[in-house]
Design an enzyme around this catalytic site. Structure first.
Site, mmCIF file in Angstrom:
data_model
loop_
_atom_site.group_PDB
_atom_site.id
_atom_site.type_symbol
_atom_site.label_atom_id
_atom_site.label_comp_id
_atom_site.label_asym_id
_atom_site.label_seq_id
_atom_site.Cartn_x
_atom_site.Cartn_y
_atom_site.Cartn_z
ATOM 1 N N CYS A 1 0.979 -1.266 -0.201
ATOM 2 C CA CYS A 1 0.184 -0.133 -0.189
ATOM 3 C C CYS A 1 0.714 1.358 0.246
ATOM 4 O O CYS A 1 1.646 2.369 0.933
ATOM 5 C CB CYS A 1 -1.402 0.013 1.179
ATOM 6 S SG CYS A 1 -1.581 1.034 0.996
ATOM 7 N N CYS B 1 -0.846 4.344 1.361
ATOM 8 C CA CYS B 1 -0.723 4.300 3.401
ATOM 9 C C CYS B 1 0.954 4.789 3.708
ATOM 10 O O CYS B 1 1.647 4.823 4.642
ATOM 11 C CB CYS B 1 -1.085 2.112 4.184
ATOM 12 S SG CYS B 1 -1.822 1.769 3.085
ATOM 13 N N ASP B 2 2.084 3.636 2.679
ATOM 14 C CA ASP B 2 3.849 2.941 3.605
ATOM 15 C C ASP B 2 4.287 4.789 3.364
ATOM 16 O O ASP B 2 5.190 4.699 2.948
ATOM 17 C CB ASP B 2 2.918 2.227 3.337
ATOM 18 C CG ASP B 2 3.161 1.582 4.682
ATOM 19 O OD1 ASP B 2 2.110 2.215 5.612
ATOM 20 O OD2 ASP B 2 2.844 0.193 4.544
#
Ligand code: NAP
Length: 309
Positions: free
Chosen positions: A133, A136-137
């Site tokens: 992701c 997200c990251d």
């Protein structure tokens, strides 16, 4: 007879449960074989859920959701639904241990799981440098070098997204042609800090106790091995939609599905089968974000209440 059977206890299923029970449905059961919360509970740090406050783990973000739903009467059945059938106006749900339930409406919110590529170190470093992701990251690799593995729309789009915050992105693909949209390929090719590393096999992600240190790839033509110094490795080699409960005995699906096995829905999350809804990652064109899955669940529940009258 249940008013509503919700299959899956992630953000979509839980939010549908909250809206359905709070909206007046009395007999709503959410079928979730594990702990409610969904795949997001595997993410170590979340910082893009609106209003959440400080950065927190997926587990912490989701911790209060089930209790909030139960307060309004959502019941949780710890069971895996293996099959959903239409019986007249209603539905029959069969669990993997052969228990049967009947429901007037069904919401499938089972989501999807990112595929693993299968190289050495992938599982060991998952969540500690290996991610699926970028939204997200990606932020954790600001100004650093990262590798993106895959050659489809997801890999190329995410490589482009990461190129805006990372010093350099190695786009690592096993062939030298991509299966992404031409405009996406053009974006990638016109981005200076994306280096295409094509025709290679990923041999290993290596690292130590602190996390990933790099990626070792081998050229499919020459056998030459190269090490890429990337603390972040993003894997986009496709997703597996968890649509098995909709499969019928004759191999067809209960409702219309896309070529990728996602459930086709309209803007109210209705499938082409009356009373059957889908929400979250399992539906077509899902943005694959917690906030979007939750919104889908709410949208579906509002329409289900109206449908059941
Ligand atoms: P995908 O199109 O299936 O592409 C997966 C990529 O990963 C392929 O390039 C494949 O290589 C590679 N791959 C598969 N297994 C691998 C392995 N074990 N090791 C290394 N590489 C591996 O998956 P996706 O990109 O997630 O897209 C899924 C679907 O959603 C597609 O239909 C896509 O068009 C769609 N999508 C659309 C958009 C959009 O329209 N904006 C955005 C994202 C996704 P090969 O090419 O050699 O098979």
């Amino acid at each position: 007879m249940l008013d509503l059977a919700i299959i899956g206890g992630g953000p979509a299923g839980l939010t549908a449960g909250l809206y359905a029970t709070r909206g007046g449905l009395n007999n709503v059961v959410m079928f979730e074989m594990g702990m409610p919360g969904g795949q997001i509970t595997g993410s170590s740090e979340i910082e893009n859920y609106p209003g959440q406050g400080p950065v927190m783990s997926g587990m912490d973000l989701m911790a209060s959701w089930p209790e909030q739903c139960q307060k309004f009467g959502l019941k949780h059945e710890m069971a895996e639904i293996s099959k959903v059938e239409k019986i007249g106006d209603n539905f029959k749900l069969v669990t993997s241990d052969n228990k049967e339930f009947e429901a007037r409406s069904v919401l499938i919110a089972t989501g999807s799981v990112p595929r693993r590529a299968g190289f050495k170190g992938e599982n060991e470093f998952f969540g500690r440098g290996v991610s699926t992701c970028a939204t997200c990251d990606g932020f954790f690799y600001r100004g650093k070098e990262v590798a993106v593995i895959g050659g489809g729309d997801s890999a190329l789009e995410e490589a482009y997204y990461l190129s805006k915050m990372c010093k350099k992105v190695y786009l690592v693909h096993r062939r030298d042609t991509y299966r992404a949209a031409p405009s996406t390929i053009a974006h990638v090719k016109n981005t200076e800090n994306i280096e295409e590393v094509t025709n290679v096999s990923v041999e290993e992600v290596f690292g130590d106790a602190s996390g990933v240190l790099g990626l070792r790839v081998k050229c499919n033509k020459t056998g030459e091995v190269r090490e890429l110094p990337t603390p972040g490795v993003f894997v986009f080699v496709g997703r597996n939609v968890l649509n098995a409960p909709l499969k019928q005995a004759d191999g067809t699906f209960l409702c219309n599905m896309s070529e990728n096995g996602e459930v086709i829905v309209d803007l109210k999350m209705r499938t082409n089968v009356k009373g059957l809804y889908a929400a979250g990652d399992i539906r077509i064109d899902a943005a694959k974000q917690v906030v979007c899955a939750a919104a889908d669940g709410a949208t579906a529940a509002v329409d289900i209440i109206e449908y059941l009258g």
